[in-house]
Scaffold this motif. Structure first.
Motif, PDB file in Angstrom:
ATOM      1  N   THR A  49       0.809  -1.220   0.000  1.00  0.00           N
ATOM      2  CA  THR A  49       0.000   0.000   0.000  1.00  0.00           C
ATOM      3  C   THR A  49       0.842   1.269   0.000  1.00  0.00           C
ATOM      4  N   ILE A  50       2.091   1.176   0.473  1.00  0.00           N
ATOM      5  CA  ILE A  50       2.977   2.346   0.526  1.00  0.00           C
ATOM      6  C   ILE A  50       4.347   1.942   0.000  1.00  0.00           C
ATOM      7  N   ALA A  51       4.952   2.819  -0.798  1.00  0.00           N
ATOM      8  CA  ALA A  51       6.319   2.574  -1.247  1.00  0.00           C
ATOM      9  C   ALA A  51       7.096   3.884  -1.241  1.00  0.00           C
ATOM     10  N   HIS A  52       8.377   3.735  -1.002  1.00  0.00           N
ATOM     11  CA  HIS A  52       9.300   4.868  -0.971  1.00  0.00           C
ATOM     12  C   HIS A  52       9.957   4.964  -2.335  1.00  0.00           C
ATOM     13  N   ILE A 112      10.365  10.299  -2.572  1.00  0.00           N
ATOM     14  CA  ILE A 112       8.955  10.591  -2.283  1.00  0.00           C
ATOM     15  C   ILE A 112       8.277   9.327  -1.728  1.00  0.00           C
ATOM     16  N   THR A 113       7.573   9.498  -0.626  1.00  0.00           N
ATOM     17  CA  THR A 113       6.805   8.388  -0.059  1.00  0.00           C
ATOM     18  C   THR A 113       5.389   8.448  -0.621  1.00  0.00           C
ATOM     19  N   MET A 114       4.977   7.341  -1.238  1.00  0.00           N
ATOM     20  CA  MET A 114       3.688   7.315  -1.939  1.00  0.00           C
ATOM     21  C   MET A 114       2.730   6.308  -1.325  1.00  0.00           C
ATOM     22  N   LYS A 115       1.455   6.699  -1.268  1.00  0.00           N
ATOM     23  CA  LYS A 115       0.377   5.759  -0.985  1.00  0.00           C
ATOM     24  C   LYS A 115      -0.239   5.377  -2.323  1.00  0.00           C
ATOM     25  N   TYR A 116      -0.409   4.089  -2.523  1.00  0.00           N
ATOM     26  CA  TYR A 116      -0.833   3.626  -3.842  1.00  0.00           C
ATOM     27  C   TYR A 116      -2.353   3.747  -4.022  1.00  0.00           C
ATOM     28  N   ARG A 117      -2.805   4.982  -4.229  1.00  0.00           N
ATOM     29  CA  ARG A 117      -4.227   5.254  -4.482  1.00  0.00           C
ATOM     30  C   ARG A 117      -4.465   5.167  -5.989  1.00  0.00           C
ATOM     31  N   LYS A 136      -4.954   4.660  13.796  1.00  0.00           N
ATOM     32  CA  LYS A 136      -4.041   4.676  12.647  1.00  0.00           C
ATOM     33  C   LYS A 136      -4.813   4.673  11.327  1.00  0.00           C
ATOM     34  N   GLN A 137      -4.126   5.026  10.269  1.00  0.00           N
ATOM     35  CA  GLN A 137      -4.736   5.041   8.944  1.00  0.00           C
ATOM     36  C   GLN A 137      -5.033   3.610   8.495  1.00  0.00           C
ATOM     37  N   ALA A 138      -6.177   3.441   7.850  1.00  0.00           N
ATOM     38  CA  ALA A 138      -6.683   2.100   7.540  1.00  0.00           C
ATOM     39  C   ALA A 138      -6.119   1.586   6.223  1.00  0.00           C
ATOM     40  N   ASP A 139      -4.824   1.291   6.218  1.00  0.00           N
ATOM     41  CA  ASP A 139      -4.187   0.585   5.110  1.00  0.00           C
ATOM     42  C   ASP A 139      -4.144  -0.883   5.509  1.00  0.00           C
ATOM     43  N   MET A 199      -8.131  -8.734  -0.736  1.00  0.00           N
ATOM     44  CA  MET A 199      -8.538  -7.335  -0.847  1.00  0.00           C
ATOM     45  C   MET A 199      -7.453  -6.451  -0.245  1.00  0.00           C
ATOM     46  N   THR A 200      -7.263  -5.270  -0.841  1.00  0.00           N
ATOM     47  CA  THR A 200      -6.283  -4.313  -0.318  1.00  0.00           C
ATOM     48  C   THR A 200      -6.945  -2.946  -0.194  1.00  0.00           C
ATOM     49  N   PHE A 201      -6.786  -2.328   0.967  1.00  0.00           N
ATOM     50  CA  PHE A 201      -7.410  -1.035   1.267  1.00  0.00           C
ATOM     51  C   PHE A 201      -6.321   0.006   1.548  1.00  0.00           C
ATOM     52  N   VAL A 202      -6.546   1.202   1.063  1.00  0.00           N
ATOM     53  CA  VAL A 202      -5.714   2.361   1.417  1.00  0.00           C
ATOM     54  C   VAL A 202      -6.639   3.438   1.953  1.00  0.00           C
ATOM     55  N   ASP A 203      -6.378   3.911   3.156  1.00  0.00           N
ATOM     56  CA  ASP A 203      -7.254   4.900   3.809  1.00  0.00           C
ATOM     57  C   ASP A 203      -8.713   4.432   3.822  1.00  0.00           C
ATOM     58  N   GLY A 204      -8.918   3.133   3.982  1.00  0.00           N
ATOM     59  CA  GLY A 204     -10.277   2.594   4.061  1.00  0.00           C
ATOM     60  C   GLY A 204     -10.957   2.411   2.725  1.00  0.00           C
ATOM     61  N   ILE A 205     -10.305   2.788   1.633  1.00  0.00           N
ATOM     62  CA  ILE A 205     -10.848   2.609   0.282  1.00  0.00           C
ATOM     63  C   ILE A 205     -10.297   1.307  -0.304  1.00  0.00           C
TER      64      ILE A 205
END
Length: 459
Positions: A127-130, A144-149, A381-384, A401-407
């Motif tokens: 869900t997150i990569a640097h 850059i630290t990214m959330k994979y939205r 905490k953030q729902a990843d 299933m994979t969630f980022v920020d609850g999505i």
């Protein structure tokens, strides 16, 4: 009246921009899962309620709020989203290889939100990569630290805005080959790499002093001082010295790891993470005492001379010596298999389930300075989150299933053959390999020497 309307319109535009800049947040109740919190043990038959992107409550028999989707995860495992501390995925370019120090460039400027690799990573629970600059320079660009939205067309929609700034350093063969042997510039040797870094820090100190002198004098009566020339490269190096940027340094050999530890100690820099670190087990006590940890491969070495010597027990040895340790991919392919990579530490080192999972969750979060937000399943905490059909350290496990920020961004039951967001008529579909074909730290770098031309591996 007209002026009032302009002010009102301007205000509405600001509000609209602010709303559009907010990343999407979701709500969901995941019921009856085996919850692998990583930091607070394993919770059987447990519910996790997510509201507006945050973990609201963890417990049993939680009620479904009105309008919130409920997912029955009976027989399944829920773990935090996987975090990769070393990636070059979704970056259009990787190396600004024109000088030994290029701290003025930033990977945030070259993020490609259309990279289908993001979706593939989500399908592997990441869900997150640097997103790191390459390793062609002793001091490279900011990362850059990214959330994979996945699904946004706005590069900034991927940014994790709470994440601290980071920058790439590199030691050893890559910067010496590109600049020394390639261009006859310093550094040509490992001692040259040390000199480049020390000289860069010294130059930044002098730059800071010029600005401090100017700022102290500019408001005095009848002052005629003029400001020093602005220099983004030296501004960035100054910010490192002030502790505002975390260094992530490409490294292999124990001697050069210890060298950079000493350089940073001399300049009062303590926000330092080493990446690759194949001989890290030789300097584990020093890594534990003076750094923010080591991000390693599970069992990958011998692809060039300086990385000839290593061991698959490296991660376990580092963990047992209290080094904050993570396992990274440095690969667009391995990024979707990081749970397999973490599981190897149970074969080579006998780490517990919690230790092995920490290598790809809370520990990389600590190395990126984001552990207060992500990396474990805790209220607030953030729902990843990732749901697996079996324990994620099993070779048979598959993310469901994979969630980022609850999505929910990945659902194995809704997966279709082509997940690309933007398709060019001339674009070939990238091949998918069962193992990493190469790394991307030297992507885009021309190899200038005859010797290098015969260097078949790109790292």
């Amino acid at each position: 009246m007209m002026k009032f309307r302009y002010i009102l319109l301007f205000g509405l535009l600001l509000v609209a921009h602010g709303l559009s800049a907010q990343s999407p947040k979701g709500s969901v109740l995941i019921k009856n899962a085996t919850v692998l919190t990583v930091t607070q043990g394993t919770l059987e038959n447990t519910d996790v309620l997510v509201e507006d992107g945050l973990i609201k409550k963890i417990g049993q028999g939680l009620s479904v709020p009105k309008g919130v989707e409920s997912i029955d995860a009976s027989g399944k495992f829920l773990m935090p989203g996987i975090i990769d501390a070393h990636s070059h995925l979704a970056l259009d370019v990787v190396n600004e290889a024109t000088a030994p120090i290029t701290a003025q460039v930033s990977m945030a400027d070259v993020v490609n939100p259309f990279d289908v690799g993001i979706y593939r990573a989500l399908a592997g629970g990441t869900t997150i990569a640097h997103g790191l600059h390459g390793s062609a320079n002793a001091i490279g660009g900011q990362s850059i630290t990214m959330k994979y939205r996945y699904g946004t067309s706005d590069p900034e929609g991927l940014f994790m805005k709470e994440a601290p700034r980071t920058i790439k350093f590199a030691l050893g063969e890559n910067p010496t080959r590109v600049h020394g042997r390639g261009k006859n510039l310093q550094p040509r040797t490992r001692m040259g790499v040390e000199a480049v870094i020390r000289n860069g820090f010294e130059e930044a100190i002098q730059y800071k002093k010029k600005w401090e002198t100017y700022n102290a004098a500019k408001d005095k009566k009848n002052s005629t001082v003029t400001p020093p020339e602005y220099n983004l490269k030296l501004e960035t190096l100054s910010d490192i010295l002030d502790g505002e940027i975390i260094i992530h340094c490409h490294s292999y050999r124990a001697d050069e790891i210890y060298m950079l530890i000493n350089v940073c100690r001399d300049f009062g820099v303590d926000k330092l993470v080493f990446t690759h670190v194949n001989e890290g087990f030789k300097v584990a006590p020093e890594l534990a005492k003076y750094t923010m940890g080591a991000s390693v491969f599970s069992d990958w070495w011998a692809y060039k001379f300086e990385v000839y010597y290593s061991t698959a027990y490296n991660a376990a040895i580092l963990m047992e010596n209290d080094v904050i340790t993570s396992i990274n991919s440095d690969s667009n392919e391995l990024i979707r298999h990081l749970y397999h990579e973490a599981a190897k530490t149970q074969r080579y080192g006998g780490l517990s389930d919690e230790q092995a999972l920490s290598l790809i969750t809370i520990n990389p979060a600590k190395q990126l300075g984001i552990d207060q937000y992500v990396g474990s399943i805790e209220e607030g905490k953030q729902a990843d989150l990732v749901i697996f059909d079996q324990h994620p350290l099993s070779v048979y496990a598959k993310p469901q299933m994979t969630f980022v920020d609850g999505i929910k961004y990945f659902d194995i039951n809704e997966d279709v053959d082509d997940q690309r967001l933007k398709v060019s008529p001339t674009q070939m579909v990238e091949p998918v390999y069962l193992q990493a074909e190469d790394e991307r730290c030297m992507h885009g770098v021309e190899l200038f020497t005859e010797e290098a031309a015969n260097f078949t591996h790109t790292h």
